[in-house]
Design a protein around this motif. Structure first.
Motif, PDB file in Angstrom:
ATOM      1  N   GLY A   1     -86.631  41.418   4.524  1.00  0.00           N
ATOM      2  CA  GLY A   1     -86.745  41.216   3.069  1.00  0.00           C
ATOM      3  C   GLY A   1     -88.153  40.756   2.702  1.00  0.00           C
ATOM      4  O   GLY A   1     -88.754  41.235   1.735  1.00  0.00           O
ATOM      5  N   MET A   2     -88.694  39.847   3.492  1.00  0.00           N
ATOM      6  CA  MET A   2     -90.038  39.324   3.211  1.00  0.00           C
ATOM      7  C   MET A   2     -91.096  40.423   3.406  1.00  0.00           C
ATOM      8  O   MET A   2     -92.058  40.527   2.641  1.00  0.00           O
ATOM      9  CB  MET A   2     -90.353  38.138   4.144  1.00  0.00           C
ATOM     10  N   ILE A   3     -90.901  41.233   4.418  1.00  0.00           N
ATOM     11  CA  ILE A   3     -91.865  42.328   4.674  1.00  0.00           C
ATOM     12  C   ILE A   3     -91.779  43.353   3.535  1.00  0.00           C
ATOM     13  O   ILE A   3     -92.794  43.814   3.016  1.00  0.00           O
ATOM     14  CB  ILE A   3     -91.596  42.976   6.060  1.00  0.00           C
ATOM     15  N   ARG A   4     -90.568  43.675   3.127  1.00  0.00           N
ATOM     16  CA  ARG A   4     -90.401  44.641   2.021  1.00  0.00           C
ATOM     17  C   ARG A   4     -91.018  44.115   0.727  1.00  0.00           C
ATOM     18  O   ARG A   4     -91.535  44.885  -0.082  1.00  0.00           O
ATOM     19  CB  ARG A   4     -88.916  44.940   1.791  1.00  0.00           C
ATOM     20  N   ALA A   5     -90.974  42.808   0.554  1.00  0.00           N
ATOM     21  CA  ALA A   5     -91.550  42.213  -0.662  1.00  0.00           C
ATOM     22  C   ALA A   5     -93.073  42.075  -0.537  1.00  0.00           C
ATOM     23  O   ALA A   5     -93.720  41.522  -1.428  1.00  0.00           O
ATOM     24  CB  ALA A   5     -90.899  40.860  -0.914  1.00  0.00           C
ATOM     25  N   GLY A   6     -93.639  42.535   0.583  1.00  0.00           N
ATOM     26  CA  GLY A   6     -95.097  42.509   0.773  1.00  0.00           C
ATOM     27  C   GLY A   6     -95.640  41.122   1.062  1.00  0.00           C
ATOM     28  O   GLY A   6     -96.823  40.851   0.874  1.00  0.00           O
ATOM     29  N   LYS A   7     -94.758  40.220   1.529  1.00  0.00           N
ATOM     30  CA  LYS A   7     -95.202  38.834   1.725  1.00  0.00           C
ATOM     31  C   LYS A   7     -95.847  38.572   3.085  1.00  0.00           C
ATOM     32  O   LYS A   7     -96.319  37.483   3.351  1.00  0.00           O
ATOM     33  CB  LYS A   7     -94.006  37.892   1.560  1.00  0.00           C
ATOM     34  N   VAL A   8     -95.814  39.584   3.966  1.00  0.00           N
ATOM     35  CA  VAL A   8     -96.317  39.364   5.332  1.00  0.00           C
ATOM     36  C   VAL A   8     -97.508  40.285   5.629  1.00  0.00           C
ATOM     37  O   VAL A   8     -97.433  41.492   5.407  1.00  0.00           O
ATOM     38  CB  VAL A   8     -95.183  39.624   6.364  1.00  0.00           C
ATOM     39  N   GLY A   9     -98.596  39.698   6.105  1.00  0.00           N
ATOM     40  CA  GLY A   9     -99.749  40.473   6.558  1.00  0.00           C
ATOM     41  C   GLY A   9     -99.982  40.199   8.031  1.00  0.00           C
ATOM     42  O   GLY A   9     -99.410  39.250   8.591  1.00  0.00           O
ATOM     43  N   ALA A  10    -100.806  41.024   8.671  1.00  0.00           N
ATOM     44  CA  ALA A  10    -101.108  40.825  10.091  1.00  0.00           C
ATOM     45  C   ALA A  10    -102.617  40.751  10.273  1.00  0.00           C
ATOM     46  O   ALA A  10    -103.360  41.411   9.555  1.00  0.00           O
ATOM     47  CB  ALA A  10    -100.523  41.973  10.906  1.00  0.00           C
ATOM     48  N   VAL A  11    -103.040  39.907  11.211  1.00  0.00           N
ATOM     49  CA  VAL A  11    -104.483  39.755  11.458  1.00  0.00           C
ATOM     50  C   VAL A  11    -104.758  39.964  12.946  1.00  0.00           C
ATOM     51  O   VAL A  11    -104.292  39.192  13.791  1.00  0.00           O
ATOM     52  CB  VAL A  11    -104.991  38.343  11.058  1.00  0.00           C
ATOM     53  N   LEU A  12    -105.476  41.017  13.237  1.00  0.00           N
ATOM     54  CA  LEU A  12    -105.840  41.310  14.624  1.00  0.00           C
ATOM     55  C   LEU A  12    -107.154  40.598  14.957  1.00  0.00           C
ATOM     56  O   LEU A  12    -108.178  40.835  14.303  1.00  0.00           O
ATOM     57  CB  LEU A  12    -105.979  42.835  14.786  1.00  0.00           C
ATOM     58  N   LEU A  13    -107.105  39.715  15.942  1.00  0.00           N
ATOM     59  CA  LEU A  13    -108.312  38.983  16.350  1.00  0.00           C
ATOM     60  C   LEU A  13    -109.061  39.834  17.374  1.00  0.00           C
ATOM     61  O   LEU A  13    -108.688  39.874  18.541  1.00  0.00           O
ATOM     62  CB  LEU A  13    -107.929  37.640  16.977  1.00  0.00           C
ATOM     63  N   ALA A  14    -110.066  40.525  16.919  1.00  0.00           N
ATOM     64  CA  ALA A  14    -110.785  41.437  17.825  1.00  0.00           C
ATOM     65  C   ALA A  14    -112.283  41.155  17.793  1.00  0.00           C
ATOM     66  O   ALA A  14    -113.095  42.055  17.925  1.00  0.00           O
ATOM     67  CB  ALA A  14    -110.483  42.881  17.451  1.00  0.00           C
ATOM     68  N   GLY A  15    -112.623  39.868  17.615  1.00  0.00           N
ATOM     69  CA  GLY A  15    -114.042  39.514  17.548  1.00  0.00           C
ATOM     70  C   GLY A  15    -114.590  39.045  18.887  1.00  0.00           C
ATOM     71  O   GLY A  15    -115.788  38.815  19.017  1.00  0.00           O
ATOM     72  N   GLY A  16    -113.715  38.896  19.889  1.00  0.00           N
ATOM     73  CA  GLY A  16    -114.151  38.361  21.188  1.00  0.00           C
ATOM     74  C   GLY A  16    -115.050  39.347  21.924  1.00  0.00           C
ATOM     75  O   GLY A  16    -115.150  40.522  21.571  1.00  0.00           O
ATOM     76  N   MET A  17    -115.690  38.837  22.980  1.00  0.00           N
ATOM     77  CA  MET A  17    -116.650  39.664  23.719  1.00  0.00           C
ATOM     78  C   MET A  17    -115.986  40.368  24.909  1.00  0.00           C
ATOM     79  O   MET A  17    -116.571  41.274  25.487  1.00  0.00           O
ATOM     80  CB  MET A  17    -117.792  38.799  24.233  1.00  0.00           C
ATOM     81  N   GLY A  18    -114.808  39.906  25.301  1.00  0.00           N
ATOM     82  CA  GLY A  18    -114.102  40.545  26.415  1.00  0.00           C
ATOM     83  C   GLY A  18    -114.952  40.621  27.675  1.00  0.00           C
ATOM     84  O   GLY A  18    -114.896  41.617  28.402  1.00  0.00           O
ATOM     85  N   THR A  19    -115.703  39.570  27.959  1.00  0.00           N
ATOM     86  CA  THR A  19    -116.640  39.645  29.093  1.00  0.00           C
ATOM     87  C   THR A  19    -115.929  39.835  30.431  1.00  0.00           C
ATOM     88  O   THR A  19    -116.443  40.511  31.312  1.00  0.00           O
ATOM     89  CB  THR A  19    -117.522  38.378  29.182  1.00  0.00           C
ATOM     90  N   ARG A  20    -114.722  39.240  30.545  1.00  0.00           N
ATOM     91  CA  ARG A  20    -114.038  39.355  31.842  1.00  0.00           C
ATOM     92  C   ARG A  20    -113.644  40.794  32.155  1.00  0.00           C
ATOM     93  O   ARG A  20    -113.659  41.231  33.292  1.00  0.00           O
ATOM     94  CB  ARG A  20    -112.792  38.462  31.857  1.00  0.00           C
ATOM     95  N   LEU A  21    -113.303  41.556  31.121  1.00  0.00           N
ATOM     96  CA  LEU A  21    -112.920  42.950  31.358  1.00  0.00           C
ATOM     97  C   LEU A  21    -114.153  43.773  31.748  1.00  0.00           C
ATOM     98  O   LEU A  21    -114.062  44.755  32.486  1.00  0.00           O
ATOM     99  CB  LEU A  21    -112.250  43.528  30.099  1.00  0.00           C
TER     100      LEU A  21
END
Ligand code: UTP
Length: 408
Positions: free
Chosen positions: A84-104
């Motif tokens: 219901g909350m998603i249908r009402a547009g109340k939920v957003g998602a935030v992808l944290l993709a600012g890291g450097m990923g040095t280990r990979l």
């Protein structure tokens, strides 16, 4: 900013060496360096010079978790609420993709990594696919905010465009860049990467909400009527995003934040665990977990600090707005920092050579009043890719994806 102003700012922090080669730079180079000095917060460097490593912790006590059995009993109720909350547009998602990923160890943004075996399967693609499952279930799109950094923004945006957003509706995707922090040697002197550029790195995933605000992205959140933001790491290819049951459970329990957790595989597993610190929700890192805490038991005889976080949190926006701008603890992390040698060449060191300065999302939890600790099944929701091989690697994530029926 003018040269004199820049010199004044630098001398306040003992960083005058940044202008050593100023006269050798072109007009454009000079302007760029002055701009970088203007935008940089040097106050963090003073902490390294003082040897001010980590902040002192408060009194740690256990926090109750909502376990799998309890979630199963209320699954329908929570899921309906979440949908219901998603249908009402109340939920957003935030992808944290600012890291450097040095280990990979890949030069590209981590999400561009191809984990496929017989076909292309990119990390970003897996995440979008996971989110699309909920979009299909709810019947409407979820706004996705993607945090990048100066170091990987262009590559990330063009990759999504080239791949047609992996089938996601582009009008529901907003990119924004996180802020940067200077990187220094062990005495707190900022490194120069070239004669006209200071070494800098993304300021840690704890800066996501303030960066969102600074980038003007919060206006979109307000206009769209989004009340909850589910933040998630780029590297867990199995996680459920905007999971309706989790969303419903957090809202129904009136919590400011929900944290997905997994039961630890062993008492000494290297994950941060949920706890109360001076009575407020918090996380103890694995290296801070004393023998006493590791062996502590709850009333049911289970280990008292047994639920590890997986960097998947659902935050209530209005609570974030109350804490944004408050000073967060600073984590000083030893890393490999590219620097300019005496011959003026940029060197990529093999071993750590200094500090980066980061704020972490887990410290935001402690600033909030209430947290729902929500258990998920490890084998179904946790396949992080940190390293090329071994623990939390491309190999281990592939095995878990296959176990969950994902073709690679
Ligand atoms: P990690 O702690 O794994 O850091 O980030 P990292 O920089 O990506 O990788 P290493 O340590 O260099 O190998 C956990 C999550 O937080 C994001 C990452 O992109 C990942 O999703 N993150 C980290 C940011 O968005 N910004 C940052 O400044 C740091």
């Amino acid at each position: 900013m003018k040269y004199d102003e820049a010199l004044k700012k630098l001398s306040q922090y003992g960083q005058e060496h940044v202008l050593e080669y100023f006269d050798e730079l072109s007009g454009e180079g000079k302007a760029a360096l002055l701009q970088q000095i203007e935008q940089t917060d040097f106050s963090v460097l003073a902490k390294a010079a003082k040897g001010d490593k980590e902040q002192k912790r408060g009194v740690i006590t256990p926090i109750p978790a909502m376990k799998l059995s309890e979630i199963a009993e209320k699954k329908e109720e929570y899921t309906n609420k979440g949908i219901g909350m998603i249908r009402a547009g109340k939920v957003g998602a935030v992808l944290l993709a600012g890291g450097m990923g040095t280990r990979l160890g890949s030069d590209n943004p981590k999400g561009m990594y191809n984990i496929g075996l017989t076909k292309d399967v990119y990390i970003f693609e897996r995440l979008i696919r996971n989110l699309l499952d909920v979009v299909e279930q709810a019947g409407n799109y979820i706004h996705l905010f993607i945090m990048t950094s100066e170091k990987n923004h262009e590559k990330t945006v063009s990759f999504f465009k080239e791949k047609n957003f992996f089938g996601y509706d582009e009008s529901y995707v907003t990119f924004f860049m996180q802020d940067m922090a200077p990187a220094s040697d062990y005495s707190g002197k900022v490194y120069m990467e070239t004669k006209g550029l200071m070494s800098a790195s993304p300021n840690g995933n704890g800066g996501w909400f303030s960066s969102m605000k600074r980038a003007g992205v919060l206006d979109i959140v307000h206009k769209a009527g989004i009340e909850w933001l589910n933040i998630f790491a780029v590297d867990n290819v199995l996680q459920r995003i905007a999971d309706p049951c989790f969303v419903g459970a957090t809202a129904e329990n009136h919590c400011a934040v929900g944290a997905k957790v997994i039961k630890k595989a062993a008492p000494d597993e290297k994950v941060g665990v949920m706890c109360l610190e001076d009575g407020r929700p918090s996380i103890v890192e694995y290296y801070e977990l004393t023998k006493e805490l590791m062996e502590a038991k709850d009333a049911a005889g289970e280990p008292a600090y047994n639920y590890g976080v997986i960097l998947n949190y659902l935050f209530r926006v209005k609570d974030l707005e109350e804490i944004v701008g408050r000073e967060m603890p600073l984590h000083i992390v030893e890393k490999k920092i590219p620097y300019m040698n005496e011959a003026g060449e940029t060197v990529k060191p093999e071993k750590p050579n200094g500090y980066k300065y980061e704020s972490l999302v887990l410290d935001m939890i402690h600033m909030l009043d209430s947290c729902l600790v929500y258990e998920v099944v490890r084998e179904r929701e946790f396949a992080p890719i940190k390293n090329p091989t071994g623990v939390d690697s491309v190999e281990s994530a592939r095995a878990l994806l296959k176990q969950n029926g994902v073709e690679l």
